[in-house]
Design a protein around this motif. Sequence first.
Motif, mmCIF file in Angstrom:
data_model
loop_
_atom_site.group_PDB
_atom_site.id
_atom_site.type_symbol
_atom_site.label_atom_id
_atom_site.label_comp_id
_atom_site.label_asym_id
_atom_site.label_seq_id
_atom_site.Cartn_x
_atom_site.Cartn_y
_atom_site.Cartn_z
ATOM 1 N N PRO A 1 38.149 12.850 5.866
ATOM 2 C CA PRO A 1 37.383 12.826 4.620
ATOM 3 C C PRO A 1 37.850 11.681 3.726
ATOM 4 O O PRO A 1 39.041 11.441 3.560
ATOM 5 C CB PRO A 1 37.754 14.173 3.996
ATOM 6 N N SER B 1 32.520 13.314 3.624
ATOM 7 C CA SER B 1 33.393 14.488 3.493
ATOM 8 C C SER B 1 33.989 14.916 4.824
ATOM 9 O O SER B 1 35.001 15.603 4.868
ATOM 10 C CB SER B 1 32.597 15.653 2.888
ATOM 11 N N GLN B 2 33.377 14.502 5.933
ATOM 12 C CA GLN B 2 33.904 14.859 7.255
ATOM 13 C C GLN B 2 35.091 13.996 7.653
ATOM 14 O O GLN B 2 35.831 14.345 8.569
ATOM 15 C CB GLN B 2 32.803 14.735 8.301
ATOM 16 N N PRO C 1 37.483 8.375 13.705
ATOM 17 C CA PRO C 1 36.600 9.363 13.069
ATOM 18 C C PRO C 1 35.233 8.788 12.710
ATOM 19 O O PRO C 1 34.203 9.445 12.910
ATOM 20 C CB PRO C 1 37.389 9.771 11.819
ATOM 21 N N ASP D 1 27.764 13.864 2.786
ATOM 22 C CA ASP D 1 28.248 14.835 3.771
ATOM 23 C C ASP D 1 29.062 14.151 4.867
ATOM 24 O O ASP D 1 30.092 14.670 5.321
ATOM 25 C CB ASP D 1 27.072 15.587 4.400
ATOM 26 N N LEU D 2 28.624 12.977 5.304
ATOM 27 C CA LEU D 2 29.358 12.234 6.335
ATOM 28 C C LEU D 2 30.740 11.830 5.826
ATOM 29 O O LEU D 2 31.739 11.952 6.540
ATOM 30 C CB LEU D 2 28.566 10.992 6.752
ATOM 31 N N LEU E 1 31.406 9.691 14.214
ATOM 32 C CA LEU E 1 30.243 9.974 13.387
ATOM 33 C C LEU E 1 29.096 9.015 13.704
ATOM 34 O O LEU E 1 27.929 9.410 13.733
ATOM 35 C CB LEU E 1 30.614 9.873 11.903
#
Length: 262
Positions: free
Chosen positions: A185, A182-183, A159, A179-180, A163
Amino acid sequence: MITVNRCGYDSRHMLVLNTCIPAGYEDYTLLLVKTNAFFEQNGILIDTPPGTVILYDRHVPIRYGCREPHYNDDWIHFELHGDDTDLLQRLCLPLSTPFVLPFMGTLTDYCRLVVTEKFSSHLYREDTLDALMHTLLYTLASLYHGTRDVNSRNKYYYPLSRLRMEILNAPDKKWNVDDLASQVPVSTSHFQHLYKLFFGVTCIQDIIAARIKQAKYYLRTTEMSVHSLAAFCGYENELHFMRQFKKQTGMTPSQYRNLNRS
């Protein structure tokens, strides 16, 4: 020997793309795809993520593209001669089949050098292209066959690699570490710890390095003003861009352009 027929670096298509060549090409085609895409395999369209690589064989049907606007890739058409005729077989690289790499930055760097060299005119251009293509293909084979290290067995490695690929392919975006995180997460602090653990640099350092790398490329290859380039590379403030560029390179953008144009 390897000869390069055509090539392109950071080729951007802002509309929906659907490339179809039923008879294929007469040479090998390497695509390093930096955005979401699709490829046709056995009559079925397969969706692929950023970081997908495909090495098309000669004379095979080709169909690929993107379902939404914006597609970006590096591409090289090349031929193999003499002792290198069976190079792809010796490297055991899959032909006409897309595969995903967790990190493609080194390959795109080599592709950029290939494109720069292809459009040069110095005496040893063909020999330099041959050496660069060997390096690129050996690196590709190493990444494809590489043994997974300890980090890659961590459930967060892929993951975060995805990113990171998005960041390096679009450094001009307004990236936000919260924000990154949370992706994934995970918490922001854990995200920053993992990022540094996996890649040896912080997320912010990667963003800055990618922006400066992009700026250097366009300073060398275009007449874009420093003001426009700052915004193009994701900076809201031209002065901030100039300070950061000088900190990273030791010279101003204009000095860099003049040095690399002389």
